[in-house]
Design a protein around this motif. Sequence first.
Motif, PDB file in Angstrom:
ATOM      1  N   SER A  37     -26.647 -19.075 -96.173  1.00 13.84           N
ATOM      2  CA  SER A  37     -26.019 -19.246 -97.477  1.00 13.84           C
ATOM      3  C   SER A  37     -26.086 -17.934 -98.243  1.00 13.84           C
ATOM      4  O   SER A  37     -26.972 -17.105 -98.039  1.00 13.84           O
ATOM      5  CB  SER A  37     -26.718 -20.345 -98.268  1.00 13.84           C
ATOM      6  OG  SER A  37     -28.066 -20.007 -98.520  1.00 13.84           O
ATOM      7  N   THR A 162     -21.752 -20.100-104.728  1.00 12.22           N
ATOM      8  CA  THR A 162     -22.479 -20.296-103.473  1.00 12.22           C
ATOM      9  C   THR A 162     -21.502 -20.382-102.312  1.00 12.22           C
ATOM     10  O   THR A 162     -20.487 -21.083-102.380  1.00 12.22           O
ATOM     11  CB  THR A 162     -23.328 -21.574-103.533  1.00 12.22           C
ATOM     12  OG1 THR A 162     -24.249 -21.466-104.616  1.00 12.22           O
ATOM     13  CG2 THR A 162     -24.108 -21.767-102.245  1.00 12.22           C
ATOM     14  N   TYR A 164     -21.312 -20.090 -97.706  1.00 13.28           N
ATOM     15  CA  TYR A 164     -22.062 -20.165 -96.449  1.00 13.28           C
ATOM     16  C   TYR A 164     -21.331 -19.334 -95.415  1.00 13.28           C
ATOM     17  O   TYR A 164     -20.096 -19.257 -95.409  1.00 13.28           O
ATOM     18  CB  TYR A 164     -22.186 -21.616 -95.967  1.00 13.28           C
ATOM     19  CG  TYR A 164     -22.961 -22.500 -96.905  1.00 13.28           C
ATOM     20  CD1 TYR A 164     -24.324 -22.706 -96.735  1.00 13.28           C
ATOM     21  CD2 TYR A 164     -22.331 -23.131 -97.977  1.00 13.28           C
ATOM     22  CE1 TYR A 164     -25.041 -23.514 -97.600  1.00 13.28           C
ATOM     23  CE2 TYR A 164     -23.039 -23.942 -98.852  1.00 13.28           C
ATOM     24  CZ  TYR A 164     -24.391 -24.131 -98.654  1.00 13.28           C
ATOM     25  OH  TYR A 164     -25.104 -24.919 -99.515  1.00 13.28           O
TER      26      TYR A 164
END
Length: 807
Positions: A37, A162, A164
């Motif tokens: 992440s 955020t 990934y």
Amino acid sequence: MKISYNWLQQYISAEIHPDAAADCLTATGLEVEHLTSSGGDPKLLQQLKVGEVLTKSAHPNADRLALAKVDIGEMAPLNIVCGAPNLEAGQKVAVACVGVEIPMKDGESLTIRKSKIRGEYSEGMLCSEREIGLSEDHSGILVLPGTAKVGLPLLDVIDLETDYQFDIGLTPNRSDAMSHYGVARDLVAALRAQGKSASCKPIKSAALPGNLPSVGLSIKDGTACPRYSLLKITGVEVKDSPQWIQQSLKSIGLKSINNVVDATNFVLWEIGQPLHAFDADHVDQESIIVRKASDKEKFVTLDDKSIKLDKEDLVISDAKGPLCLAGVYGGKNSGVTQKTTSILLESAYFDATTIRKTSVRHGLRTDAAQRYEKGADPEILQFGLQRAVDILRETCPNLALEGYNFFDSGALKPTEVKLSLEYLDQLSGLSFSYATVVQILEDLDIKVLNEENGWLTLSIPMYRSDVTRPEDVIEEILRIYGFDRVSIPDRVHSSLTFQDRFQVKSWADRLAGLLNGFGYSEIMTNSISKSKHYQGLGEEDLARIVCLENSMTSELDIMRPNLIPEGLEVIAYNINRKSDNLRLFEFGYTYSKSGAAYGQRRELAIYFSSPGSLRHWSGDVSQQDFNAFKGLVDAINKNLKLSAQSMKAWSGTFAQGQEFMINKKVFLRLGEVLHEAKEQFNINQPVFVALFDIDNVLSLIDKDVPHMMSIPTTLNVHRDLTIHLEENMPYHQVSRTLSDLNIKELIHWNLVDDFRDEDKIGKALKAWTIHFVLNFGDITPSDASIDQIMQDIIQALQQKFGANIAQ
């Protein structure tokens, strides 16, 4: 290969959790090796402060460190020692003050403390993006916008998004998955095969006008360049890219350069099509020539390196000279700069073999070369240009399309494959419905041209050059449907098959099994070796070494002429990891040349290495180790029914000992690795080696096909016999005499002890203890029958060698 989850999600209609997406991709063959992440931990970002660098001065005791006074909104500025190359006074930066814990990659954390660094106090740390989890960028400290207010938590001044990253380990055949859209296609196909609602969102792009003037283009080699598109664009303003482009590239670890370069990189990672931009003002007559290079033609790369080209290299040039190594690397004189106002944008399909050879030949490994050498998609050349134009329009309001040209050799055609639905069910062990098969094929862009009597005629997309047979199509269907959904039957039906002829592989497997039974492990080493291992050879021996013209690395540059160096590398690797009692073997080829002729031979190398006297309480045990190793070699010779007729001293490059011959053919070399050879690999314990010349062995052994025998119902009988012989008597003559007796009950023997003492057994004599194994099949032997066989053995040894039996 890194794929961004947020970027990937733009092309998929359904929401899917990153963990579920990783599992699904791995199941389809796109193995997600790591899922990480980025975007930062809000708790950490809340503790970090916005600071302003007031002054920067040189560190008095370190050339690469600097002293910074940093204002964080408190009464006194902080003194911070920093080694970042981009540190400048006046910057707004991210500051970790004393007491803040910075998480590390290994799961540990670094607590910031006031400490001396090379004699100067440091009261905090200026952070890079990687150190605080925003990205993988560690090239320098994070520089914040000038509007950021000093003293605020970092969380308040950055947009925290955020994301990934999927780190996918691609197999060489999957060039179609070297882009976000390619990965999305597989993911959607797999989701739909599971019955979920999902689709790939189409990428919208404005088509190129159909009435553009022609741009100068000449293709001199249509084989190496079957298709080529060229677009002239004016009104270009070289500046920073839009924020969304910068963020997309940053999410996969790429640094933003400028809007033109970023547009080509974005298209590469979005749809997998490499693009290259030339400054049109630096292209002679704005005309492109695609040709093979002249031998030793000079070319200066984008990073100012001068290389000499090979006549097999494909170049993009103008009338004056090369502008670019086709599909591999750009040139210095035609690259985009801040002064560029018009560009020639290239979108091409190059021959995979040509690009790979050029890339390896010059050591230039680029993202574009990787895609071309694995097989790009020749049908998206124009779409790639359209997509780049759409992106450039956002920063270039006066952009105009001034010319276009396209070349197609006509050589590229889609592959057609005929697939039987019955064969699909038979090979997969499943019963597929027609609708399921068609859905999976269409989701993979495989078109069903015709269906008749259970046979499908399929058109394979040109970006899947690895799909050429019905079995390939079945594999595609199964990986999307899910291999884990293929049930294992309760009962497996099999038939024994018998070979009427000698099989070398089966023979080698049995020999490997024998070695495994003695506790030896098989190793496999690289056939490509290092020439530095053979620097001590004479000119004649060096002339026989096969050198590589295009080695992958500067060290691995020859085909191995000997198995021993690679074996010693394995031994050294294990010893360095505290595994030093080693029994290893390897089947492999060695290579040589004689004039213009090249040759290869099959060999079996067996290694035994143990610390021996370095650790044993009784002192020197190396002789016992060698006897044990020789016993193994004797067992192999016994198994192969080989008995040497003659032997002589062997002095090799890496070892010395004895070589054994039958009919003047050397089938075995047995000895100890030389001290000088062990020093090369930092090995300080004995290493014994046996080299079987498999080609000679195969010419000497009985090649009768083995037949099954019933398992004996009686136990083996073991006997030891100690005999006194002349000191110079070789063991192979004794072993051959025992073999010539043809006693069917005698199934094995080996030397277990070698004792010498003038006072006890006499001068120039030795005492050998030989262990014998007898088996009488289904008959229970009597003591008399066992004693009779032993008497026959004793009598033969006495008559042949004058042996005396120890009392």
